[in-house]
Design a protein around this motif. Structure first.
Motif, PDB file in Angstrom:
ATOM      1  N   ALA A   1      -9.630   1.759  -2.325  1.00  0.00           N
ATOM      2  CA  ALA A   1      -9.190   2.473  -3.586  1.00  0.00           C
ATOM      3  C   ALA A   1      -7.856   2.111  -4.186  1.00  0.00           C
ATOM      4  O   ALA A   1      -7.330   1.926  -5.352  1.00  0.00           O
ATOM      5  CB  ALA A   1      -9.496   3.989  -3.387  1.00  0.00           C
ATOM      6  N   LEU A   2      -6.834   1.983  -3.153  1.00  0.00           N
ATOM      7  CA  LEU A   2      -5.369   1.764  -3.666  1.00  0.00           C
ATOM      8  C   LEU A   2      -5.470   0.336  -4.217  1.00  0.00           C
ATOM      9  O   LEU A   2      -4.656   0.136  -5.162  1.00  0.00           O
ATOM     10  CB  LEU A   2      -4.368   1.834  -2.277  1.00  0.00           C
ATOM     11  N   ARG A   3      -5.797  -0.601  -3.592  1.00  0.00           N
ATOM     12  CA  ARG A   3      -5.883  -1.763  -4.194  1.00  0.00           C
ATOM     13  C   ARG A   3      -6.581  -2.019  -5.478  1.00  0.00           C
ATOM     14  O   ARG A   3      -6.151  -2.564  -6.461  1.00  0.00           O
ATOM     15  CB  ARG A   3      -6.520  -3.105  -3.240  1.00  0.00           C
ATOM     16  N   VAL A   4      -7.872  -1.404  -5.684  1.00  0.00           N
ATOM     17  CA  VAL A   4      -8.405  -1.236  -6.899  1.00  0.00           C
ATOM     18  C   VAL A   4      -7.534  -0.615  -7.959  1.00  0.00           C
ATOM     19  O   VAL A   4      -7.393  -1.203  -9.252  1.00  0.00           O
ATOM     20  CB  VAL A   4      -9.743  -0.770  -6.793  1.00  0.00           C
ATOM     21  N   TYR A   5      -6.760   0.413  -7.541  1.00  0.00           N
ATOM     22  CA  TYR A   5      -5.777   1.161  -8.528  1.00  0.00           C
ATOM     23  C   TYR A   5      -4.807   0.016  -8.796  1.00  0.00           C
ATOM     24  O   TYR A   5      -4.481   0.147 -10.151  1.00  0.00           O
ATOM     25  CB  TYR A   5      -5.178   2.392  -7.756  1.00  0.00           C
ATOM     26  N   ARG A   6      -4.070  -0.655  -7.990  1.00  0.00           N
ATOM     27  CA  ARG A   6      -3.257  -1.570  -8.497  1.00  0.00           C
ATOM     28  C   ARG A   6      -3.533  -2.689  -9.286  1.00  0.00           C
ATOM     29  O   ARG A   6      -2.711  -2.999 -10.104  1.00  0.00           O
ATOM     30  CB  ARG A   6      -2.501  -2.118  -6.895  1.00  0.00           C
ATOM     31  N   LYS A   7      -4.988  -3.120  -9.154  1.00  0.00           N
ATOM     32  CA  LYS A   7      -5.461  -4.296 -10.027  1.00  0.00           C
ATOM     33  C   LYS A   7      -6.229  -3.785 -11.237  1.00  0.00           C
ATOM     34  O   LYS A   7      -5.941  -4.347 -12.311  1.00  0.00           O
ATOM     35  CB  LYS A   7      -6.283  -5.092  -9.132  1.00  0.00           C
TER      36      LYS A   7
ATOM     37  N   LEU B   1       0.823  -1.400  -0.022  1.00  0.00           N
ATOM     38  CA  LEU B   1       0.025  -0.087   0.001  1.00  0.00           C
ATOM     39  C   LEU B   1       0.879   1.466  -0.023  1.00  0.00           C
ATOM     40  O   LEU B   1       0.583   2.033  -0.507  1.00  0.00           O
ATOM     41  CB  LEU B   1      -0.922  -0.121   1.272  1.00  0.00           C
ATOM     42  N   LYS B   2       1.899   1.161   0.705  1.00  0.00           N
ATOM     43  CA  LYS B   2       2.569   2.629   0.709  1.00  0.00           C
ATOM     44  C   LYS B   2       3.334   2.928  -0.427  1.00  0.00           C
ATOM     45  O   LYS B   2       3.541   3.907  -0.989  1.00  0.00           O
ATOM     46  CB  LYS B   2       3.905   2.430   1.994  1.00  0.00           C
ATOM     47  N   ALA B   3       3.982   1.721  -1.150  1.00  0.00           N
ATOM     48  CA  ALA B   3       4.576   1.905  -2.754  1.00  0.00           C
ATOM     49  C   ALA B   3       3.202   2.237  -3.559  1.00  0.00           C
ATOM     50  O   ALA B   3       3.696   3.065  -4.607  1.00  0.00           O
ATOM     51  CB  ALA B   3       5.128   0.644  -3.038  1.00  0.00           C
TER      52      ALA B   3
ATOM     53  N   LYS C   1       2.640   5.912  -3.007  1.00  0.00           N
ATOM     54  CA  LYS C   1       3.892   6.933  -3.402  1.00  0.00           C
ATOM     55  C   LYS C   1       3.653   6.995  -4.970  1.00  0.00           C
ATOM     56  O   LYS C   1       4.151   7.918  -5.693  1.00  0.00           O
ATOM     57  CB  LYS C   1       5.286   6.172  -3.116  1.00  0.00           C
ATOM     58  N   GLU C   2       3.338   5.925  -5.589  1.00  0.00           N
ATOM     59  CA  GLU C   2       3.169   5.899  -7.102  1.00  0.00           C
ATOM     60  C   GLU C   2       1.876   6.898  -7.615  1.00  0.00           C
ATOM     61  O   GLU C   2       2.054   7.633  -8.515  1.00  0.00           O
ATOM     62  CB  GLU C   2       2.875   4.523  -7.755  1.00  0.00           C
ATOM     63  N   ILE C   3       0.818   6.777  -6.758  1.00  0.00           N
ATOM     64  CA  ILE C   3      -0.166   7.553  -7.051  1.00  0.00           C
ATOM     65  C   ILE C   3      -0.027   9.279  -6.841  1.00  0.00           C
ATOM     66  O   ILE C   3      -0.283   9.947  -7.679  1.00  0.00           O
ATOM     67  CB  ILE C   3      -1.338   7.230  -6.290  1.00  0.00           C
ATOM     68  N   SER C   4       0.822   9.310  -5.911  1.00  0.00           N
ATOM     69  CA  SER C   4       1.284  10.743  -5.424  1.00  0.00           C
ATOM     70  C   SER C   4       2.324  11.348  -6.679  1.00  0.00           C
ATOM     71  O   SER C   4       2.146  12.631  -6.717  1.00  0.00           O
ATOM     72  CB  SER C   4       1.978  10.822  -4.131  1.00  0.00           C
TER      73      SER C   4
END
Length: 158
Positions: free
Chosen positions: A121-127, A34-36, A39-42
């Motif tokens: 939302a972070l997990r949905v973004y990654r997937k 989640l932290k990585a 960082k990617e989103i930001s």
């Protein structure tokens, strides 16, 4: 030297089991960090970062309002409203009165919407990508607005 059916079956079974074990080892998905991801989103997805921050702020406002309006000094408060309830009990309106502890659902919703839905939302973004994560964030914002409206309706201030 003859080969029996049992030898063939044992060899087939052994090879099949070995293939499944190697498939399991190679198909293991990497752990979502989640932290990585944040960082990617930001860095790359400013269009997703600002709605996620706005969601957190909106949930924090909802948490403060719901905690301020708990009214623990009252023994009985209005905890629900519905026309169906009024029709069933032959009452005008449909207010339900109960203990103020039932109103703790609103602060719990605020924390769930603010923290859990941002992690979701972070997990949905990654997937699935940015657009689906934005959909999750905007849908959660609408749910917060709806819960806030219900809270104001139950308080009788709107």
């Amino acid at each position: 030297m003859s080969i029996s059916v049992i030898d063939i079956w044992c060899g087939f079974y052994y090879n099949l089991r070995e293939m499944k074990e190697t498939e399991l080892k190679t198909e293991k998905e990497p752990k979502l960090k989640l932290k990585a991801t944040w960082k990617e989103i930001s860095r790359k997805q400013k269009g997703l970062m600002f709605p996620m921050i706005a969601l957190l702020v909106l949930a924090a406002i909802f948490l403060v309002v719901s905690l301020v309006t708990l009214r623990p000094q009252g023994t009985v408060v209005i905890v629900g409203y519905g026309d169906v309830y009024g029709e069933m009990t032959r009452l005008s309106g449909g207010y339900r009165r109960d203990s103020w502890l039932n109103m703790l659902a609103f602060p719990i919703l605020a924390v769930g919407f603010g923290v859990v839905h941002n992690v979701l939302a972070l997990r949905v973004y990654r997937k699935y990508g940015k657009n689906m994560a934005l959909l999750v964030v905007y849908a959660t914002m609408l749910m917060i607005i709806g819960a806030f409206t219900v809270l104001l309706r139950l308080l009788g201030e709107w």
